[in-house]
Each structure stands twice: as C-alpha cells, then as structure tokens.
Design a protein around this motif. Sequence first.
Motif, mmCIF file in Angstrom:
data_model
loop_
_atom_site.group_PDB
_atom_site.id
_atom_site.type_symbol
_atom_site.label_atom_id
_atom_site.label_comp_id
_atom_site.label_asym_id
_atom_site.label_seq_id
_atom_site.Cartn_x
_atom_site.Cartn_y
_atom_site.Cartn_z
ATOM 1 N N MET A 1 0.833 -1.180 0.000
ATOM 2 C CA MET A 1 0.000 0.000 0.000
ATOM 3 C C MET A 1 0.881 1.248 0.000
ATOM 4 N N ILE A 2 0.511 2.227 -0.794
ATOM 5 C CA ILE A 2 1.261 3.478 -0.883
ATOM 6 C C ILE A 2 0.518 4.536 -0.085
ATOM 7 N N ASP A 3 1.250 5.236 0.802
ATOM 8 C CA ASP A 3 0.650 6.307 1.591
ATOM 9 C C ASP A 3 0.847 7.635 0.876
ATOM 10 N N ASP A 4 -0.084 8.567 1.111
ATOM 11 C CA ASP A 4 0.068 9.917 0.597
ATOM 12 C C ASP A 4 1.258 10.580 1.279
ATOM 13 N N ALA A 5 1.866 11.535 0.589
ATOM 14 C CA ALA A 5 2.942 12.309 1.188
ATOM 15 C C ALA A 5 2.366 13.143 2.326
ATOM 16 N N ARG A 6 3.161 13.332 3.354
ATOM 17 C CA ARG A 6 2.731 14.119 4.495
ATOM 18 C C ARG A 6 3.765 15.202 4.762
ATOM 19 N N PHE A 7 3.369 16.292 5.413
ATOM 20 C CA PHE A 7 4.307 17.347 5.741
ATOM 21 C C PHE A 7 5.445 16.826 6.605
ATOM 22 N N MET A 8 5.167 15.838 7.440
ATOM 23 C CA MET A 8 6.202 15.304 8.312
ATOM 24 C C MET A 8 7.355 14.712 7.502
ATOM 25 N N ASP A 9 7.091 14.382 6.228
ATOM 26 C CA ASP A 9 8.121 13.826 5.366
ATOM 27 C C ASP A 9 9.044 14.911 4.807
ATOM 28 N N GLY A 10 8.626 16.145 4.883
ATOM 29 C CA GLY A 10 9.405 17.252 4.336
ATOM 30 C C GLY A 10 10.018 18.100 5.442
ATOM 31 N N HIS A 11 10.424 19.293 5.079
ATOM 32 C CA HIS A 11 11.095 20.168 6.035
ATOM 33 C C HIS A 11 10.227 21.334 6.462
ATOM 34 N N GLU A 12 9.016 21.442 5.941
ATOM 35 C CA GLU A 12 8.163 22.571 6.264
ATOM 36 C C GLU A 12 7.046 22.147 7.189
ATOM 37 N N ALA A 13 6.405 23.134 7.764
ATOM 38 C CA ALA A 13 5.242 22.869 8.603
ATOM 39 C C ALA A 13 4.001 23.271 7.817
ATOM 40 N N PRO A 14 2.923 22.527 7.946
ATOM 41 C CA PRO A 14 1.691 22.884 7.242
ATOM 42 C C PRO A 14 1.046 24.111 7.863
ATOM 43 N N LEU A 15 0.286 24.826 7.043
ATOM 44 C CA LEU A 15 -0.502 25.940 7.572
ATOM 45 C C LEU A 15 -1.690 25.386 8.336
ATOM 46 N N ARG A 16 -2.004 26.020 9.430
ATOM 47 C CA ARG A 16 -3.216 25.722 10.174
ATOM 48 C C ARG A 16 -3.643 27.044 10.789
ATOM 49 N N LEU A 17 -4.602 27.689 10.141
ATOM 50 C CA LEU A 17 -5.032 29.028 10.543
ATOM 51 C C LEU A 17 -6.515 29.024 10.876
ATOM 52 N N ARG A 18 -6.894 29.925 11.788
ATOM 53 C CA ARG A 18 -8.300 30.062 12.153
ATOM 54 C C ARG A 18 -8.661 31.537 12.150
ATOM 55 N N ALA A 19 -9.799 31.844 11.555
ATOM 56 C CA ALA A 19 -10.296 33.221 11.505
ATOM 57 C C ALA A 19 -11.554 33.321 12.358
ATOM 58 N N LEU A 20 -11.493 34.195 13.352
ATOM 59 C CA LEU A 20 -12.652 34.481 14.191
ATOM 60 C C LEU A 20 -13.089 35.930 14.034
ATOM 61 N N GLY A 21 -12.353 36.678 13.207
ATOM 62 C CA GLY A 21 -12.660 38.076 12.952
ATOM 63 C C GLY A 21 -12.279 38.445 11.526
ATOM 64 N N SER A 22 -12.708 39.623 11.097
ATOM 65 C CA SER A 22 -12.483 40.068 9.720
ATOM 66 C C SER A 22 -11.008 40.193 9.364
ATOM 67 N N GLU A 23 -10.173 40.664 10.304
ATOM 68 C CA GLU A 23 -8.743 40.794 10.007
ATOM 69 C C GLU A 23 -8.106 39.422 9.798
ATOM 70 N N ASP A 24 -8.491 38.449 10.618
ATOM 71 C CA ASP A 24 -7.986 37.082 10.437
ATOM 72 C C ASP A 24 -8.413 36.544 9.077
ATOM 73 N N LEU A 25 -9.640 36.831 8.687
ATOM 74 C CA LEU A 25 -10.169 36.328 7.422
ATOM 75 C C LEU A 25 -9.398 36.893 6.233
ATOM 76 N N GLN A 26 -8.910 38.115 6.328
ATOM 77 C CA GLN A 26 -8.118 38.705 5.247
ATOM 78 C C GLN A 26 -6.847 37.886 5.000
ATOM 79 N N VAL A 27 -6.246 37.381 6.056
ATOM 80 C CA VAL A 27 -5.036 36.568 5.921
ATOM 81 C C VAL A 27 -5.373 35.258 5.213
ATOM 82 N N ILE A 28 -6.435 34.587 5.663
ATOM 83 C CA ILE A 28 -6.836 33.332 5.035
ATOM 84 C C ILE A 28 -7.221 33.565 3.582
ATOM 85 N N SER A 29 -7.922 34.663 3.302
ATOM 86 C CA SER A 29 -8.322 34.973 1.929
ATOM 87 C C SER A 29 -7.101 35.132 1.026
#
Length: 155
Positions: A1-29
């Motif tokens: 079985m072949i697994d999908d590539a994961r961020f843990m296999d590379g050198h970067e960290a994945p984005l994980r962002l949360r917007a609870l306000g309009s300014e946060d949403l601008q970043v995600i947008s």
Amino acid sequence: MIDDARFMDGHEAPLRLRALGSEDLQVISALAQDAVFPASEMAWRSGERRLAILLNRFRWEDRGRAEPERVRSVLVIDEVVGVRSQGIKPGDRTLILSLMSLGFEPGEDGTGTVLLTLAGDGAVSADVEALDITLRDVTKPYTAPSRSIPKHPER
C-alpha cells in the motif's frame, strides 16, 4: 500500500489558521487566493453546520522557490445555517472552480454572511451564526502543474 505524502516527510510545517474576525479572514483569503477545486469537493453538512472544501491551494507564502508549489488544503466554515450559490452547480464532477477571495458581511449580534468569490461569475455565500473559518494544509506541497504563478489582469 502506498501512503500519501505528508508534511512530516518534508522540512516545512503545514498551515493551520483560524479566523474568528475580519482581520484574520483577510489573511486566510490572501493565502487561499487562486486555489482550485472541483465543485464535487465542496460539501455542506447541514447537521454539522459546516461547509468544507478540499482545495489545491497555491503556496503564496513560499514564492521564493525555483518551482511554484501547490498544496492540498481543507477550508472549513463552521456555524453555517444556510448556503447559496450563484453560477455553479454544486456536486458537478466536471466543473473546476477557482477561489478569488473570501469576505464577510456582518449581520446583527455576530451573525453574517461569508462570501466566496469565484473566478468568472460564480459565488458561494454561507450564512453563519458566528465567523469561524479554518484553513489547514493536509498534504506535502507539490510542484504546481502549470509551473507558473497565477496572474490577474490589471484594472
């Protein structure tokens, strides 16, 4: 079985962002601009009050690489009480959509409408009881198939 590539296999960290306000949403947008996805990868789960989209997101945050990259990401809008679309047919397996921006039109007492503007004449609006949006990378980045940076006509 072949697994999908994961961020843990590379050198970067994945984005994980949360917007609870309009300014946060601008970043995600800004980070989700030019993400592409089949209409069939958009799902509204009314019982969970959630609209989720599996995107192929352009990595605007890391444009210094020799080859432009994309990454699979999940965009989740929570506290959704209703969804409308214009110019698209949700679930159409042949329709590929391109996300241009995310916006929020506030209502009363924290309610409002999240507007997803799509390339062309398409749009999706989600009526929400509160602004609560997450963007999370779920795979390792990959070279953008077009090998180019998205461009927009100047106005």
